[in-house]
Design a protein around this motif. Structure first.
Motif, PDB file in Angstrom:
ATOM      1  N   ARG A   1       0.811  -1.448   0.501  1.00 25.79           N
ATOM      2  CA  ARG A   1      -0.083   0.813   0.346  1.00 25.79           C
ATOM      3  C   ARG A   1       0.805   1.583  -0.044  1.00 25.79           C
ATOM      4  O   ARG A   1       0.707   2.151  -0.704  1.00 25.79           O
ATOM      5  CB  ARG A   1      -0.908   0.367   0.694  1.00 25.79           C
ATOM      6  CG  ARG A   1      -2.410  -1.041   1.357  1.00 25.79           C
ATOM      7  CD  ARG A   1      -3.181  -1.149   0.783  1.00 25.79           C
ATOM      8  NE  ARG A   1      -3.687   0.369   1.287  1.00 25.79           N
ATOM      9  CZ  ARG A   1      -4.983   1.065   0.996  1.00 25.79           C
ATOM     10  NH1 ARG A   1      -6.023   0.354  -0.514  1.00 25.79           N
ATOM     11  NH2 ARG A   1      -5.396   2.020   1.201  1.00 25.79           N
TER      12      ARG A   1
ATOM     13  N   THR B   1      -5.117   7.281  -2.406  1.00 26.54           N
ATOM     14  CA  THR B   1      -5.670   6.262  -2.290  1.00 26.54           C
ATOM     15  C   THR B   1      -5.597   7.896  -4.056  1.00 26.54           C
ATOM     16  O   THR B   1      -6.344   7.493  -4.803  1.00 26.54           O
ATOM     17  CB  THR B   1      -7.699   6.437  -1.888  1.00 26.54           C
ATOM     18  OG1 THR B   1      -7.738   5.396  -0.814  1.00 26.54           O
ATOM     19  CG2 THR B   1      -8.576   6.143  -3.177  1.00 26.54           C
TER      20      THR B   1
ATOM     21  N   ASN C   1      -6.758   5.981 -11.049  1.00 22.77           N
ATOM     22  CA  ASN C   1      -5.580   5.824 -10.053  1.00 22.77           C
ATOM     23  C   ASN C   1      -4.996   4.581 -10.400  1.00 22.77           C
ATOM     24  O   ASN C   1      -4.008   4.450  -9.525  1.00 22.77           O
ATOM     25  CB  ASN C   1      -6.256   6.576  -8.413  1.00 22.77           C
ATOM     26  CG  ASN C   1      -7.188   5.130  -8.060  1.00 22.77           C
ATOM     27  OD1 ASN C   1      -7.146   3.924  -8.484  1.00 22.77           O
ATOM     28  ND2 ASN C   1      -7.397   5.309  -6.714  1.00 22.77           N
TER      29      ASN C   1
HETATM   30  P1  ADP Z   1      -8.078   2.553  -1.985  1.00 22.83           P
HETATM   31  O1  ADP Z   1      -8.223   1.987  -3.837  1.00 22.83           O
HETATM   32  O2  ADP Z   1      -6.954   2.766  -2.010  1.00 22.83           O
HETATM   33  O3  ADP Z   1      -8.372   0.893  -0.904  1.00 22.83           O
HETATM   34  P2  ADP Z   1     -11.189   3.126  -1.185  1.00 22.83           P
HETATM   35  O4  ADP Z   1     -10.833   2.057  -1.111  1.00 22.83           O
HETATM   36  O5  ADP Z   1     -11.240   3.827  -0.321  1.00 22.83           O
HETATM   37  O6  ADP Z   1      -8.881   3.130  -1.972  1.00 22.83           O
HETATM   38  O7  ADP Z   1     -11.447   2.921  -2.333  1.00 22.83           O
HETATM   39  C1  ADP Z   1     -11.210   2.504  -3.562  1.00 22.83           C
HETATM   40  C2  ADP Z   1     -10.870   2.700  -5.196  1.00 22.83           C
HETATM   41  O8  ADP Z   1     -12.607   3.742  -5.215  1.00 22.83           O
HETATM   42  C3  ADP Z   1     -10.494   4.141  -5.148  1.00 22.83           C
HETATM   43  O9  ADP Z   1      -8.901   2.976  -5.044  1.00 22.83           O
HETATM   44  C4  ADP Z   1     -11.186   4.752  -6.505  1.00 22.83           C
HETATM   45  O10 ADP Z   1     -10.397   4.026  -7.657  1.00 22.83           O
HETATM   46  C5  ADP Z   1     -12.224   4.892  -5.983  1.00 22.83           C
HETATM   47  N1  ADP Z   1     -12.888   5.626  -5.201  1.00 22.83           N
HETATM   48  C6  ADP Z   1     -12.571   6.157  -4.227  1.00 22.83           C
HETATM   49  N2  ADP Z   1     -13.297   7.505  -3.739  1.00 22.83           N
HETATM   50  C7  ADP Z   1     -13.429   7.778  -5.217  1.00 22.83           C
HETATM   51  C8  ADP Z   1     -13.929   9.107  -5.347  1.00 22.83           C
HETATM   52  N3  ADP Z   1     -14.329   9.981  -4.319  1.00 22.83           N
HETATM   53  N4  ADP Z   1     -14.345   9.082  -6.525  1.00 22.83           N
HETATM   54  C9  ADP Z   1     -14.298   8.465  -7.043  1.00 22.83           C
HETATM   55  N5  ADP Z   1     -13.608   7.456  -6.959  1.00 22.83           N
HETATM   56  C10 ADP Z   1     -12.787   6.873  -5.973  1.00 22.83           C
END
Ligand code: ADP
Length: 169
Positions: A105, A111, A132
């Motif tokens: 991570r 994120t 991302n």
């Molecule tokens: P991570 O992927 O870093 O574990 P999360 O589990 O919070 O993060 O979110 C999963 C995925 O959802 C993120 O990688 C991103 O692609 C998408 N995401 C998160 N927050 C947003 C947002 N505010 N708007 C659009 N997509 C989002």
């Protein structure tokens, strides 16, 4: 006391490392695949010293994406996120190593790429949160669940890498 042969110490070290080994689920999302970032991202995990134990290219269905992101089902971006994950090929992987869940991570970065540090995958290679480029499990239980969702047990390859003794001592 009789001298313990060096080989025995080595075996004990290897067993200790084996007990600490973790596996995490890492996926390059459709944007990372389309942008030609597979080798760049795989290379960062590989050069760090982690071991690749499963890999496949798959276009997930929307239902599958909803399962993968079930924790986020009440978020406003859930539907768009699942549409996006199922919009093209995803490179699904399992990486193994000591501390790979948490440190994976760190390699990935925050994120939101606007907040990811330079030097991280998202910091260096992505601009907005909706694109991302990479996913990584956020804990031991999630890692187990995600590996089980994306891979059959027989797709996970256990093997000894000859560099392990140089990575772990
Ligand atoms: P991570 O992927 O870093 O574990 P999360 O589990 O919070 O993060 O979110 C999963 C995925 O959802 C993120 O990688 C991103 O692609 C998408 N995401 C998160 N927050 C947003 C947002 N505010 N708007 C659009 N997509 C989002």
């Amino acid at each position: 006391a009789a001298a313990v042969p060096a080989a025995v110490y080595m075996l004990q070290d290897q067993e200790a490392h084996a007990a600490e080994m973790e596996r995490t689920f890492i996926a390059i999302k459709p944007d990372g695949v389309q942008r030609g970032l597979i080798s760049e991202i795989v290379s960062r995990f590989e050069r760090k010293g982690y071991k690749l134990v499963a890999i496949k290219l798959i276009v997930p269905s929307k239902e599958f994406a909803q399962k993968h992101y079930h924790d986020l089902k009440d978020r406003p971006f859930f539907n768009g996120l699942c549409d996006f994950l199922s919009s093209g090929p995803v490179l699904a992987m399992v990486w193994e190593g000591e501390g790979v869940i948490k440190y994976g991570r760190k390699l990935i970065g925050a994120t939101d790429p606007q907040k990811s540090e330079p030097g991280t995958i998202r910091g260096d290679l992505a601009v907005v949160v909706g694109r991302n480029i990479i996913h990584g499990s956020d804990g031991l239980e999630t890692a187990k669940d995600e590996i089980a969702l994306w891979f059959e047990p027989k797709e996970l390859v256990s093997y000894t890498s000859n560099v392990e003794k140089w990575v772990y001592g």
